[in-house]
Motif scaffolding. Sequence first.
Motif, PDB file in Angstrom:
ATOM      1  N   ASP A   2       6.440   5.204   4.883  1.00 30.17           N
ATOM      2  CA  ASP A   2       6.158   4.890   3.481  1.00 30.17           C
ATOM      3  C   ASP A   2       6.342   3.405   3.182  1.00 30.17           C
ATOM      4  O   ASP A   2       5.620   2.843   2.368  1.00 30.17           O
ATOM      5  N   LYS A   5       3.280   1.568   4.089  1.00 32.57           N
ATOM      6  CA  LYS A   5       2.212   1.796   3.120  1.00 32.57           C
ATOM      7  C   LYS A   5       2.353   0.888   1.904  1.00 32.57           C
ATOM      8  O   LYS A   5       1.357   0.408   1.371  1.00 32.57           O
ATOM      9  N   VAL A   6       3.583   0.646   1.479  1.00 33.55           N
ATOM     10  CA  VAL A   6       3.817  -0.267   0.353  1.00 33.55           C
ATOM     11  C   VAL A   6       3.338  -1.676   0.714  1.00 33.55           C
ATOM     12  O   VAL A   6       2.632  -2.327  -0.058  1.00 33.55           O
ATOM     13  N   SER A  32       4.183   4.297  14.428  1.00 35.42           N
ATOM     14  CA  SER A  32       4.245   4.534  12.981  1.00 35.42           C
ATOM     15  C   SER A  32       3.512   3.465  12.178  1.00 35.42           C
ATOM     16  O   SER A  32       2.801   3.794  11.231  1.00 35.42           O
ATOM     17  N   ALA A  36       0.128   4.081   9.946  1.00 30.24           N
ATOM     18  CA  ALA A  36       0.111   3.719   8.526  1.00 30.24           C
ATOM     19  C   ALA A  36      -1.054   2.792   8.202  1.00 30.24           C
ATOM     20  O   ALA A  36      -1.733   2.964   7.181  1.00 30.24           O
ATOM     21  N   CYS A  40      -4.191   3.772   5.800  1.00 30.49           N
ATOM     22  CA  CYS A  40      -4.492   2.936   4.641  1.00 30.49           C
ATOM     23  C   CYS A  40      -5.976   2.554   4.620  1.00 30.49           C
ATOM     24  O   CYS A  40      -6.649   2.688   3.607  1.00 30.49           O
TER      25      CYS A  40
END
Length: 67
Positions: A2, A5-6, A32, A36, A40
Amino acid sequence: MDVYKVVLRETIVLEPKFDRITHVLLCGGVGSITAAVFQCFHNRLKKASREIARFVVVEPSEADCLL
């Protein structure tokens, strides 16, 4: 994942030609960040019916994760 992703969402805002990126080179590692970044791109460009960039995962041949 996560957190990645930010960072990617912030990058998209700062990159005005995000949808014109044709190639992305990523370090494989444990996967990972690679996953991601791909997610995205996929989510953003598929919604806009755009072709997704080509992804190349690179890793040194002697990397521990490949052993």
